[in-house]
Design a protein around this motif. Structure first.
Motif, PDB file in Angstrom:
ATOM      1  N   ASP A  20      16.188  68.814  -1.847  1.00 23.16           N
ATOM      2  CA  ASP A  20      15.721  67.567  -1.229  1.00 23.16           C
ATOM      3  C   ASP A  20      16.862  66.579  -1.061  1.00 23.16           C
ATOM      4  O   ASP A  20      16.932  65.847  -0.066  1.00 23.16           O
ATOM      5  CB  ASP A  20      14.630  66.919  -2.088  1.00 23.16           C
ATOM      6  CG  ASP A  20      13.325  67.693  -2.084  1.00 23.16           C
ATOM      7  OD1 ASP A  20      13.056  68.417  -1.113  1.00 23.16           O
ATOM      8  OD2 ASP A  20      12.572  67.571  -3.067  1.00 23.16           O
ATOM      9  N   PHE A  21      17.767  66.531  -2.031  1.00 22.38           N
ATOM     10  CA  PHE A  21      18.834  65.531  -2.012  1.00 22.38           C
ATOM     11  C   PHE A  21      19.921  65.824  -0.982  1.00 22.38           C
ATOM     12  O   PHE A  21      20.653  64.917  -0.599  1.00 22.38           O
ATOM     13  CB  PHE A  21      19.454  65.398  -3.409  1.00 22.38           C
ATOM     14  CG  PHE A  21      18.643  64.575  -4.345  1.00 22.38           C
ATOM     15  CD1 PHE A  21      18.594  63.195  -4.214  1.00 22.38           C
ATOM     16  CD2 PHE A  21      17.902  65.166  -5.360  1.00 22.38           C
ATOM     17  CE1 PHE A  21      17.833  62.412  -5.083  1.00 22.38           C
ATOM     18  CE2 PHE A  21      17.141  64.404  -6.234  1.00 22.38           C
ATOM     19  CZ  PHE A  21      17.105  63.026  -6.086  1.00 22.38           C
ATOM     20  N   ASN A  26      23.085  62.965   2.877  1.00 23.05           N
ATOM     21  CA  ASN A  26      23.818  63.051   4.147  1.00 23.05           C
ATOM     22  C   ASN A  26      23.181  62.231   5.266  1.00 23.05           C
ATOM     23  O   ASN A  26      23.895  61.755   6.160  1.00 23.05           O
ATOM     24  CB  ASN A  26      23.992  64.508   4.557  1.00 23.05           C
ATOM     25  CG  ASN A  26      25.127  65.168   3.795  1.00 23.05           C
ATOM     26  OD1 ASN A  26      26.139  64.520   3.495  1.00 23.05           O
ATOM     27  ND2 ASN A  26      24.975  66.437   3.454  1.00 23.05           N
ATOM     28  N   GLU A  27      21.890  62.010   5.223  1.00 28.28           N
ATOM     29  CA  GLU A  27      21.278  61.125   6.220  1.00 28.28           C
ATOM     30  C   GLU A  27      21.710  59.679   5.979  1.00 28.28           C
ATOM     31  O   GLU A  27      21.954  58.928   6.929  1.00 28.28           O
ATOM     32  CB  GLU A  27      19.756  61.254   6.179  1.00 28.28           C
ATOM     33  CG  GLU A  27      19.247  62.538   6.817  1.00 28.28           C
ATOM     34  CD  GLU A  27      17.754  62.740   6.649  1.00 28.28           C
ATOM     35  OE1 GLU A  27      17.066  61.795   6.191  1.00 28.28           O
ATOM     36  OE2 GLU A  27      17.269  63.841   6.970  1.00 28.28           O
ATOM     37  N   HIS A  77      14.753  56.170   0.098  1.00 31.57           N
ATOM     38  CA  HIS A  77      14.814  57.268   1.069  1.00 31.57           C
ATOM     39  C   HIS A  77      14.313  58.564   0.432  1.00 31.57           C
ATOM     40  O   HIS A  77      13.606  59.350   1.070  1.00 31.57           O
ATOM     41  CB  HIS A  77      16.247  57.438   1.584  1.00 31.57           C
ATOM     42  CG  HIS A  77      16.355  58.290   2.806  1.00 31.57           C
ATOM     43  ND1 HIS A  77      15.568  58.118   3.913  1.00 31.57           N
ATOM     44  CD2 HIS A  77      17.158  59.352   3.096  1.00 31.57           C
ATOM     45  CE1 HIS A  77      15.874  59.017   4.840  1.00 31.57           C
ATOM     46  NE2 HIS A  77      16.834  59.788   4.353  1.00 31.57           N
ATOM     47  N   TYR A  78      14.650  58.747  -0.839  1.00 33.44           N
ATOM     48  CA  TYR A  78      14.214  59.952  -1.547  1.00 33.44           C
ATOM     49  C   TYR A  78      12.692  59.996  -1.670  1.00 33.44           C
ATOM     50  O   TYR A  78      12.088  61.074  -1.637  1.00 33.44           O
ATOM     51  CB  TYR A  78      14.852  59.988  -2.938  1.00 33.44           C
ATOM     52  CG  TYR A  78      14.416  61.149  -3.800  1.00 33.44           C
ATOM     53  CD1 TYR A  78      14.554  62.466  -3.364  1.00 33.44           C
ATOM     54  CD2 TYR A  78      13.865  60.922  -5.059  1.00 33.44           C
ATOM     55  CE1 TYR A  78      14.165  63.538  -4.162  1.00 33.44           C
ATOM     56  CE2 TYR A  78      13.478  61.987  -5.868  1.00 33.44           C
ATOM     57  CZ  TYR A  78      13.626  63.287  -5.411  1.00 33.44           C
ATOM     58  OH  TYR A  78      13.222  64.339  -6.195  1.00 33.44           O
ATOM     59  N   GLY A  83      10.060  66.568  -2.726  1.00 33.13           N
ATOM     60  CA  GLY A  83       9.161  67.701  -2.613  1.00 33.13           C
ATOM     61  C   GLY A  83       9.183  68.406  -1.276  1.00 33.13           C
ATOM     62  O   GLY A  83       8.495  69.408  -1.085  1.00 33.13           O
ATOM     63  N   GLU A  84       9.997  67.913  -0.346  1.00 29.95           N
ATOM     64  CA  GLU A  84      10.033  68.497   0.997  1.00 29.95           C
ATOM     65  C   GLU A  84      10.557  69.928   0.978  1.00 29.95           C
ATOM     66  O   GLU A  84      10.044  70.810   1.670  1.00 29.95           O
ATOM     67  CB  GLU A  84      10.904  67.627   1.906  1.00 29.95           C
ATOM     68  CG  GLU A  84      10.881  68.011   3.360  1.00 29.95           C
ATOM     69  CD  GLU A  84      11.652  67.014   4.231  1.00 29.95           C
ATOM     70  OE1 GLU A  84      12.887  67.154   4.358  1.00 29.95           O
ATOM     71  OE2 GLU A  84      11.018  66.067   4.749  1.00 29.95           O
ATOM     72  N   ASN A  85      11.582  70.168   0.166  1.00 31.33           N
ATOM     73  CA  ASN A  85      12.195  71.504   0.100  1.00 31.33           C
ATOM     74  C   ASN A  85      12.294  72.054  -1.320  1.00 31.33           C
ATOM     75  O   ASN A  85      12.682  73.214  -1.497  1.00 31.33           O
ATOM     76  CB  ASN A  85      13.612  71.459   0.706  1.00 31.33           C
ATOM     77  CG  ASN A  85      13.600  71.098   2.178  1.00 31.33           C
ATOM     78  OD1 ASN A  85      13.011  71.786   2.990  1.00 31.33           O
ATOM     79  ND2 ASN A  85      14.241  69.975   2.525  1.00 31.33           N
TER      80      ASN A  85
END
Length: 216
Positions: A20-21, A26-27, A77-78, A83-85
């Protein structure tokens, strides 16, 4: 000895949350005109918390006057990405199933704030009957308070518990709590760290090795 309970650290031990990080860091860097960082460099800092990741993201130091503002920007942002990936480290499905079949309760003891811990477990999804976060105690790891609280809630003696973690603070907390300590060598350990210096009771090169210690 068969344990009465097994406790796990979360990031870099039970769950591969670095996935996730990678996009979070990087964004944010891209938004500020900074070049992307390699995944490995980000992975090495995940277990060190939000301040360390903020320092990495914006090339600043911990004594920066606005470090907490940067940390909060990263965490905000986190919150959308958590949990996205993220996934269990390979092999833990079998470990958790074995603990259930043996009637051994397991829990999570983490320094990850409750907000992000709950979001992560909900979105994966991953259910744990016992989850202790830093808000639950006065002193978080490496103090033993959170481990002792989890053992108390499980109604098991601390010296009959195992604790698995990927950072020296996890091993120090286990020792202070009187629990058997397991160093997760597959976790987020920086290249300049040597886990053998932590003096854990046992070392795991992968999650499945825990089954051997359980006699399975």
């Amino acid at each position: 000895m068969t344990p009465s309970a097994v406790l796990f650290d979360l990031d870099g031990t039970l769950v591969d949350t670095a996935l996730d990080f990678f996009s979070v860091v990087n964004e944010l860097r891209d938004a500020d005109g900074l070049p992307p960082l390699p995944d490995r460099k980000i992975r090495d800092q995940v277990s060190n918390g939000g301040v360390a990741l903020a320092c990495l993201t914006w090339n600043i130091t911990r004594d920066h006057p606005d470090i907490q503002t940067y940390r909060q920007r990263l965490l905000d942002h986190y919150e959308y990405k958590v949990g996205e990936n993220a996934v269990l480290f390979s092999g833990f499905d079998a470990v958790l199933q074995t603990l259930r079949s043996l009637g051994i309760p397991w829990g999570i003891v983490t320094n990850k704030p409750r907000l992000y811990t709950d979001l992560l477990l909900e979105r994966m999804p991953l259910h744990a009957d016992y989850v202790i976060c830093p808000e639950d105690v006065i002193k978080s790891k490496p103090a033993p308070d959170s481990l002792l609280l989890c053992a108390e809630k499980m109604q098991v003696p601390p010296d009959q518990c195992w604790y698995v973690g990927d950072h020296i603070r996890d091993i120090e907390a286990a020792h202070a709590a009187g629990m058997k300590s397991f160093a997760a060598n597959f976790g987020y350990i920086a290249d300049d760290e040597d886990p053998t210096d932590w003096k854990a009771d046992a070392y795991l090169s992968n999650p499945a090795e825990l089954l051997q210690h359980l006699g399975q």
